[in-house]
Design an enzyme around this catalytic site. Sequence first.
Site, PDB file in Angstrom:
ATOM      1  N   ASP A  79       0.901  -1.176  -0.051  1.00 38.31           N
ATOM      2  CA  ASP A  79      -0.075   0.121   0.131  1.00 38.31           C
ATOM      3  C   ASP A  79       0.770   1.373  -0.038  1.00 38.31           C
ATOM      4  O   ASP A  79       0.735   2.299   1.090  1.00 38.31           O
ATOM      5  CB  ASP A  79      -0.928   0.091   1.155  1.00 38.31           C
ATOM      6  N   GLU A  89     -11.471  -0.595  -2.601  1.00 35.88           N
ATOM      7  CA  GLU A  89     -10.658   0.241  -1.756  1.00 35.88           C
ATOM      8  C   GLU A  89      -9.731   0.952  -2.406  1.00 35.88           C
ATOM      9  O   GLU A  89      -9.611   1.051  -3.680  1.00 35.88           O
ATOM     10  CB  GLU A  89     -10.320  -0.848  -0.705  1.00 35.88           C
TER      11      GLU A  89
END
EC number: 3.2.1.99
Length: 321
Positions: free
Chosen positions: A33, A200
């Site tokens: 991420d 997401e």
Amino acid sequence: MYLYTLILLFLASANVNAYANPGACSGNCWTHDPGLYQRKSDGKYFRFATGGGIHIASADSLEGPWTDDGYVLPSGSIIDLDGKTNLWAPDLHYHDGTYYLYYAVSSLGSQNSAIGVATSKTMEAGSWTDHGTTGIESTPSSPYNTIDANWIAVGGNQYVNFGSYWNNLFQVEMENGLKVKSGATPHQIAYNASGIHRQEAAFMFERNNYFYLTFSGGIALGYNDTWPAPGEEYFIAVCRSTSATGGFVDKNGVSCLNSGGSLLLSSHDFVYGPGGQGILQDSSKGFVLYYHYADTRIGKAVEDYQFGWNQLKWENDWPSV
């Protein structure tokens, strides 16, 4: 929906050999991420990653060599929630001489979540101050999960996009970089109606009077246990709008609120499950898509994830890799 899944499977198979492979990376190329930013003063790159108090790596070029520089918040966050020593999903921006880093405090499968913020003048390890929660928080009764923050400024207004699973992606107006605007109510900007709503990692940016909303879909973790069915692993999609606050559609005009999204990057060659993406406006390379991926030549566990980046190409004001 079933049709949504079929469309993505078709696009994945059609594009499997169409993508450019990631740009070169040397040194510490692990990431998860990632958040990426180029320092204003000297052009040095700083890469941040999920885990501990947010990993920091730096390099003088995107290609590296990348060095491991420690953590943003070595002792974790001052937000008193489960996960405060294992922070997620860093997002960076620069405003009025200060670098802001948003992070998420949560635990897997939980809506007891909050988005925190830390600031620095340099982005170096040891220079960060934790300000705790931004006021963007969720509980099991919320329609959203407050993780995966992404900041954008439009004129004099600041917004944070956020969300994961549940009702997917939301946006809320900020008072400033540290706090949500008093009385502001989050509104939904994207939703995948299929299955358990795997969507997401919102990241929004502006180009040529369009606002682009990128996001990750598919199965993000667990590759060390089994490979998902082809096409069900992580991927990156995009919608666009002439407004930063809504109206996002894909290339076919399908609303992002109705399972829309045009595929931007999916598994190909040795790249598996790319996602957790962002966009860097690089001083020399232009718009750069960055992300993590599992390199099938190395391994599929989170510990093996690699830093990927590609310069974006453009056609009819739509990005491609």
